[in-house]
Scaffold this motif. Sequence first.
Motif, PDB file in Angstrom:
ATOM      1  N   ASP A  57      -9.721  21.323  60.802  1.00 56.97           N
ATOM      2  CA  ASP A  57     -11.110  20.860  60.799  1.00 56.97           C
ATOM      3  C   ASP A  57     -11.234  19.789  59.724  1.00 56.97           C
ATOM      4  O   ASP A  57     -10.999  20.053  58.546  1.00 56.97           O
ATOM      5  CB  ASP A  57     -12.072  22.015  60.500  1.00 56.97           C
ATOM      6  N   SER A  61     -15.653  23.920  58.086  1.00 51.75           N
ATOM      7  CA  SER A  61     -14.679  24.881  58.615  1.00 51.75           C
ATOM      8  C   SER A  61     -15.270  26.286  58.706  1.00 51.75           C
ATOM      9  O   SER A  61     -14.545  27.240  58.947  1.00 51.75           O
ATOM     10  CB  SER A  61     -13.427  24.902  57.738  1.00 51.75           C
ATOM     11  N   LEU A  62     -16.579  26.389  58.485  1.00 53.29           N
ATOM     12  CA  LEU A  62     -17.249  27.680  58.662  1.00 53.29           C
ATOM     13  C   LEU A  62     -18.662  27.426  59.168  1.00 53.29           C
ATOM     14  O   LEU A  62     -19.254  26.389  58.894  1.00 53.29           O
ATOM     15  CB  LEU A  62     -17.268  28.496  57.362  1.00 53.29           C
ATOM     16  N   CYS A  90     -15.745  36.073  60.237  1.00 57.32           N
ATOM     17  CA  CYS A  90     -14.741  36.118  59.177  1.00 57.32           C
ATOM     18  C   CYS A  90     -15.047  37.277  58.238  1.00 57.32           C
ATOM     19  O   CYS A  90     -16.151  37.383  57.715  1.00 57.32           O
ATOM     20  CB  CYS A  90     -14.757  34.810  58.389  1.00 57.32           C
ATOM     21  N   TRP A 224     -18.953  32.534  60.181  1.00 56.60           N
ATOM     22  CA  TRP A 224     -18.382  32.508  61.526  1.00 56.60           C
ATOM     23  C   TRP A 224     -17.470  31.297  61.704  1.00 56.60           C
ATOM     24  O   TRP A 224     -17.649  30.269  61.054  1.00 56.60           O
ATOM     25  CB  TRP A 224     -19.493  32.475  62.574  1.00 56.60           C
ATOM     26  N   TYR A 225     -16.500  31.457  62.595  1.00 56.28           N
ATOM     27  CA  TYR A 225     -15.592  30.344  62.902  1.00 56.28           C
ATOM     28  C   TYR A 225     -15.523  30.172  64.414  1.00 56.28           C
ATOM     29  O   TYR A 225     -15.226  31.129  65.141  1.00 56.28           O
ATOM     30  CB  TYR A 225     -14.190  30.613  62.351  1.00 56.28           C
ATOM     31  N   PHE A 230     -14.340  23.816  64.600  1.00 57.94           N
ATOM     32  CA  PHE A 230     -15.790  23.577  64.547  1.00 57.94           C
ATOM     33  C   PHE A 230     -16.216  22.553  65.598  1.00 57.94           C
ATOM     34  O   PHE A 230     -17.341  22.584  66.096  1.00 57.94           O
ATOM     35  CB  PHE A 230     -16.185  23.097  63.147  1.00 57.94           C
ATOM     36  N   THR A 330      -8.702  33.850  55.239  1.00 58.42           N
ATOM     37  CA  THR A 330      -9.250  32.686  55.929  1.00 58.42           C
ATOM     38  C   THR A 330      -9.955  31.734  54.978  1.00 58.42           C
ATOM     39  O   THR A 330      -9.737  30.525  55.003  1.00 58.42           O
ATOM     40  CB  THR A 330     -10.241  33.138  57.023  1.00 58.42           C
ATOM     41  N   HIS A 331     -10.830  32.277  54.126  1.00 61.20           N
ATOM     42  CA  HIS A 331     -11.601  31.440  53.197  1.00 61.20           C
ATOM     43  C   HIS A 331     -11.318  31.888  51.762  1.00 61.20           C
ATOM     44  O   HIS A 331     -11.501  33.066  51.426  1.00 61.20           O
ATOM     45  CB  HIS A 331     -13.094  31.541  53.489  1.00 61.20           C
ATOM     46  N   ASN A 361      -8.979  26.830  52.982  1.00 58.45           N
ATOM     47  CA  ASN A 361      -9.214  27.469  54.279  1.00 58.45           C
ATOM     48  C   ASN A 361      -7.905  27.558  55.060  1.00 58.45           C
ATOM     49  O   ASN A 361      -7.127  26.605  55.111  1.00 58.45           O
ATOM     50  CB  ASN A 361     -10.247  26.640  55.060  1.00 58.45           C
ATOM     51  N   PRO A 363      -7.341  28.247  58.737  1.00 61.54           N
ATOM     52  CA  PRO A 363      -7.928  28.512  60.057  1.00 61.54           C
ATOM     53  C   PRO A 363      -7.030  29.350  60.960  1.00 61.54           C
ATOM     54  O   PRO A 363      -7.518  30.116  61.801  1.00 61.54           O
ATOM     55  CB  PRO A 363      -8.160  27.110  60.636  1.00 61.54           C
ATOM     56  N   ASP A 367      -7.833  32.223  63.732  1.00 58.88           N
ATOM     57  CA  ASP A 367      -7.640  31.625  65.051  1.00 58.88           C
ATOM     58  C   ASP A 367      -6.186  31.169  65.177  1.00 58.88           C
ATOM     59  O   ASP A 367      -5.823  30.073  64.722  1.00 58.88           O
ATOM     60  CB  ASP A 367      -8.587  30.436  65.226  1.00 58.88           C
TER      61      ASP A 367
END
Length: 565
Positions: A57, A61-62, A90, A224-225, A230, A330-331, A361, A363, A367
């Motif tokens: 992204d 990214s969120l 997430c 959320w992702y 995105f 993730t984050h 991040n 991702p 994902d």
Amino acid sequence: MSKKSTRKTAVVVGAGAGGVATAARLAKAGFEVTVFEKNHFTGGRCSLLHHEGYRFDQGPSLLLLPGLFKETFNDLGTSLEAEGVQLMKCEPNYNIWFDDGESFELSTDVARMKHEVEKWEGKDGFERYLGFLQEAHRHYEISVAQVLKKNFTSLLSMTRPAFLRHLFPLHPFESIYSRASKYFWTERLRRVFTFGSMYMGMSPFDAPGTYSLLQYTELAEGIWYPKGGFHSVVAALVRTGERLGVNYRLSTPISSIKLDPTGQRATGVMLENGETISADVVIINADLVYAYTNLLPQTSYSRALQKRSTSCSSISFYWAMDRKIPELTTHNIFLAEHYRESFDDIFKQQLIPKEPSFYLNVPSRIDPTAAPEGKDSIVVLVPVGHLLDEKQGIGRKGLDVQNKQDWEAMVSRARQTVFATVEARTGARDLQGALVKEIVNTPQSWKEVFNLDKGAILGLSHSFFNVLCFRPKTRHPSIKGLHFVGASAHPGTGVPIVLAGAKLTCEQVLEGFGMDKAWDVGPTSGKKGVRDIDRVHTLPLLSNIHIAVLALAFALLIYLMYLAD
């Protein structure tokens, strides 16, 4: 001979999130809409970068404030689900890593938050945390209802009773940090609950206390992702718009906004190839300061805009790794030991801090399609100062812009700092050895690719005198038929905020033409009857016991007065 269309025509300049949402809304309202985008892709900063099976992204990214996304699609007669957009929650929200080796997990899970807060501030600390949430909840609900969904066309807009009575409860004259300090008594938790101001491109020591709403939406609604990145949200808006008749012309930059002979009405746009496109209304989704400076005649207002405070920029790394880095979630947020000083370096000196706080991040953690099997894609955002020219550098403690803003050296320093910090705090090993491909964005590339004034990734600052009626309006103050949508226009920056702004801009356009809102379906549409068990019952302010106590107290007072006589 074909009959000429009587539909109103609209030109949208820029296919960022605000531009594509505006285009779809106007098309639904009956406009013939054409979108011109200088790049070969849609989404602006909400776009993707690719490398041999890795996906990154480029910007956000969120996904926060999911209700505003759902509202946009609902107004267009569809939904995220119907458009194939899958939002993945997430959990945890973030892992926050400190310089002393400790970490903190932010989560929507109340039990987890109870454990994390009490670990540092005890049981009273958790009670104060709930008080912080209550205040942030008010900031959130009031802001959505009275700011994000209302236009502020003049100073009089701020005198609306519904807004004015909420002004001080929003705490706009106190910083996020000072408000958080009333609830969190350790420096560690004050940092945990204030770093989010980076999303506004501001220091937590300067950002208005109102913006604790960002922490609230993360803790109450989650992070959320969108599966696939995105941009899948933007792509869904583009598809929706195309079904409604929107025409997209990519790789087609414009050179200027065309005005009538009086200079008081927009009549269309001039493309860089010399082609002129006429329109009844023009909406600019390009960077607002860039548009005022480069697409319109220079005025005292456009020159004043260039002097306004802006958000920060970033050095962003996009790393393809040849293996998974299991120590990272993730984050991830890595906070500087010298927290305040690091923000001062960014916002007062326009440099990269000696020890930066940064966001990382992964991702591919949530994902798997973001990287080849068994490998990770990583995005790192290091906040830095925006671009300066020599004139702006004057007075900044002898800042020599050419030497001090040496971005090549800053990138090298940022890269090594990130590698060293992540390895020291998480236990990950040999990150540089796992790196197979690096893509980098700097303030210069943000400016060149996206026409961002000074390379500021979040547009104008969100200090009090840069928001509400003080922020650039969604309609040009003196040129009719010219409107704006995007990060530097009201209501402000961030994709969900910009989507709310797109609705305000479109409603303003429709009002100007005397047209109905295509999404205004009436207050009772879709509502079901309320059963007795679901009916809201308000309790009396005073119970029978309270009334009895008050009656006894009143009787005692009368008796004492009688004795005194």
